[in-house]
Write an enzyme that holds these catalytic residues in place. Structure first.
Site, PDB file in Angstrom:
ATOM      1  N   THR A  13      17.480  59.194  23.620  1.00  0.00           N
ATOM      2  CA  THR A  13      17.188  59.623  22.247  1.00  0.00           C
ATOM      3  C   THR A  13      17.369  61.125  22.074  1.00  0.00           C
ATOM      4  O   THR A  13      17.761  61.603  21.023  1.00  0.00           O
ATOM      5  CB  THR A  13      15.751  59.207  21.868  1.00  0.00           C
ATOM      6  N   SER A  56      18.786  54.851  27.965  1.00  0.00           N
ATOM      7  CA  SER A  56      18.307  54.650  29.329  1.00  0.00           C
ATOM      8  C   SER A  56      18.011  53.203  29.716  1.00  0.00           C
ATOM      9  O   SER A  56      17.958  52.901  30.910  1.00  0.00           O
ATOM     10  CB  SER A  56      17.109  55.548  29.623  1.00  0.00           C
ATOM     11  N   THR A  89      13.938  58.019  27.564  1.00  0.00           N
ATOM     12  CA  THR A  89      12.561  57.951  28.097  1.00  0.00           C
ATOM     13  C   THR A  89      12.195  56.567  28.614  1.00  0.00           C
ATOM     14  O   THR A  89      11.260  56.427  29.382  1.00  0.00           O
ATOM     15  CB  THR A  89      11.556  58.340  26.997  1.00  0.00           C
ATOM     16  N   ASP A  90      12.924  55.510  28.200  1.00  0.00           N
ATOM     17  CA  ASP A  90      12.520  54.155  28.604  1.00  0.00           C
ATOM     18  C   ASP A  90      12.516  53.979  30.117  1.00  0.00           C
ATOM     19  O   ASP A  90      11.645  53.305  30.659  1.00  0.00           O
ATOM     20  CB  ASP A  90      13.447  53.102  27.969  1.00  0.00           C
TER      21      ASP A  90
HETATM   22  N1  LIG Z   1      13.076  58.067  23.580  1.00  0.00           N
HETATM   23  C1  LIG Z   1      14.094  57.476  24.206  1.00  0.00           C
HETATM   24  O1  LIG Z   1      14.906  58.123  24.841  1.00  0.00           O
HETATM   25  C2  LIG Z   1      14.118  55.983  24.123  1.00  0.00           C
HETATM   26  C3  LIG Z   1      15.498  55.383  24.237  1.00  0.00           C
HETATM   27  N2  LIG Z   1      15.409  53.931  23.948  1.00  0.00           N
HETATM   28  C4  LIG Z   1      16.080  55.549  25.640  1.00  0.00           C
HETATM   29  O2  LIG Z   1      15.386  55.350  26.604  1.00  0.00           O
HETATM   30  O3  LIG Z   1      17.243  55.838  25.754  1.00  0.00           O
END
Ligand SMILES: NC(=O)C[C@H](N)C(=O)O
Length: 324
Positions: A13, A56, A89-90
Site C-alpha cells: 500500500t 504483499s 503490511t499483510d
Molecule cells: N497496508 C498494506 O500494505 C496492505 C496491503 N494489502 C499489502 O500488504 O500489500
C-alpha cells in the site's frame, strides 16, 4: 558526514494509489514512492532500488530470499550504513523475521510500510519512509536485528505483528512493546531486542504449513498434511499449548513419520508452555516430541521452521533452535 542508506521497494500500500473512481487501492503504473524518496535526500545519501512492485499477499519465501540476496549483493558492491525495505503490511512481519534470521551484515535493517495509500487523506507512507531512513541512518540502530518502523515506533522483527486491519498503529509487539521511538529530536531506544540468531541459508525448499486448533478438532486435517507430503507443520494450539484429545493420534502419526510439529498458542498474548497433563495437554504433547516455540506467533514460527529444516532434520537440534 552523511550516512549511506539503501532503499529497496517491494510494493504494498505504501506504493499504491487509491483509484478515486472505484475507491479501490491498486498498484500504480509507477511507484509514487520513488518520486517522494527524493524528500529524504537531506537525511542521508539515499540510493533507491525497486526489487518488485507486489501487494504483499503475493510475496513468498522465494521473494524474501531474493530481498536477502539483493541486500548482500548491494553491500558487496557498495557498502552502506543501513537499508530500508518498503513492503506491504499483510506479510511484512514474515519478511522482516526471515531477514532477521538469515542476514548477518554490520548494517541496520529497517522494514516499513503504510496503512493508507499515497493519495489518501492522512497517507502515512512518506512519513514512515522518512522515519525509517532516519532510523537506518542512526548508528544506534546497528546490532539490533531487523527493525520494523511505522507510526513513530521501532519494533524488533521477532516480536512485532500486525494487530489491526486498517489502523495506522497496527504494528504492535504484544509481549514486549516497542524497543524504541522516533521523535522529532532523534531516535530513542529504550531497550535491546530479546535475542539475536542468524542461520546461513542457501535455499528455502521445505514445505511447511500452518493450522489453527479449534474446539472439537480431530486428526483428519493432520492426516491430510502427511498425505500432502509437507515437511513440517506449525499448529496454533489452544490456550497455553493444548489440543483436543481427538487431535492427538494425528500429531503422533506426523511425529512417527518424522514430520516435525512446532506448537505456538492461538492466543494473542503470552507464550505456550507444557503445563497441563491431561489427554491433549501441553505436557503430554511435549513428551510425545512436539516442539514448543519460544513466544513466536504462528506465521513466524512457520518461517523459522522452514529455516530450521534448511539446517537440520534432527528434532533435538530443531528444538534447540526454537529455544532461542
Ligand atoms: N497496508 C498494506 O500494505 C496492505 C496491503 N494489502 C499489502 O500488504 O500489500
Amino acid at each position: 558526514m552523511k550516512r549511506n542508506v539503501l532503499v529497496i521497494h517491494t510494493g504494498g500500500t505504501i506504493s499504491m494509489m487509491e483509484d478515486k473512481d472505484t475507491g479501490s487501492v491498486i498498484p500504480g503504473r509507477e511507484n509514487p514512492l520513488s518520486v517522494q524518496t527524493s524528500m529524504v535526500a537531506n537525511l542521508a545519501d539515499v540510493r533507491v532500488i525497486e526489487a518488485f512492485h507486489l501487494p504483499s499477499p503475493h510475496i513468498t519465501t522465494e521473494h524474501m530470499h531474493e530481498i536477502k540476496r539483493l541486500i548482500e549483493a548491494e553491500y558487496k558492491n557498495q557498502e552502506f550504513d543501513g537499508v530500508v525495505i518498503t513492503h506491504g503490511t499483510d506479510t511484512l512481519e514474515e519478511t522482516a523475521y526471515f531477514l532477521d534470521l538469515t542476514i548477518s551484515l554490520p548494517v541496520s535493517i529497517v522494514v516499513t510500510g503504510a496503512m493508507r495509500s499515497s493519495n489518501e487523506i492522512g497517507a502515512d507512507g512518506l512519513y514512515n519512509l522518512i522515519s525509517s531512513v532516519r532510523v537506518a541512518a542512526d548508528p544506534l540502530s546497528k546490532n539490533k536485528g531487523v527493525l520494523v518502523v511505522l507510526n513513530d515506533e521501532i519494533h524488533s522483527a521477532k516480536n512485532v505483528t500486525k494487530t489491526h486491519t486498517s489502523n495506522v498503529s497496527t504494528f504492535q509487539s504484544p509481549q514486549y512493546g516497542p524497543i524504541g521511538i522516533v521523535t522529532k529530536r532523534g531516535i530513542l531506544f529504550h531497550h535491546q531486542p530479546t535475542s539475536s540468531e542468524s542461520y546461513k541459508v542457501c535455499d528455502i525448499t521445505k514445505k511447511v504449513t500452518l493450522i489453527k486448533a479449534y474446539a472439537g478438532m480431530d486428526s483428519s486435517l493432520l492426516g491430510a498434511i502427511k498425505d500432502l507430503k509437507f515437511d513440517g507443520v506449525v499448529i496454533e494450539a489452544l490456550g497455553q499449548g493444548n489440543l483436543p484429545p481427538e487431535a492427538v493420534p494425528g500429531i503422533i502419526e506426523l511425529l512417527n513419520s518424522r514430520i516435525p510439529v512446532v506448537l505456538v498458542s492461538r492466543c494473542f498474548n503470552g507464550i505456550a508452555q507444557d503445563v497441563y497433563g491431561y489427554e491433549g495437554g501441553g505436557k503430554q504433547l511435549k513428551e510425545k516430541g512436539v516442539i514448543f516455540s519460544n513466544g513466536l506467533n504462528g506465521q513466524k514460527a512457520r518461517i523459522k521452521l522452514m529455516v530450521a529444516l534448511s539446517q537440520t532434520d534432527d528434532f533435538q537440534e530443531m528444538e534447540r533452535i526454537f529455544k532461542n
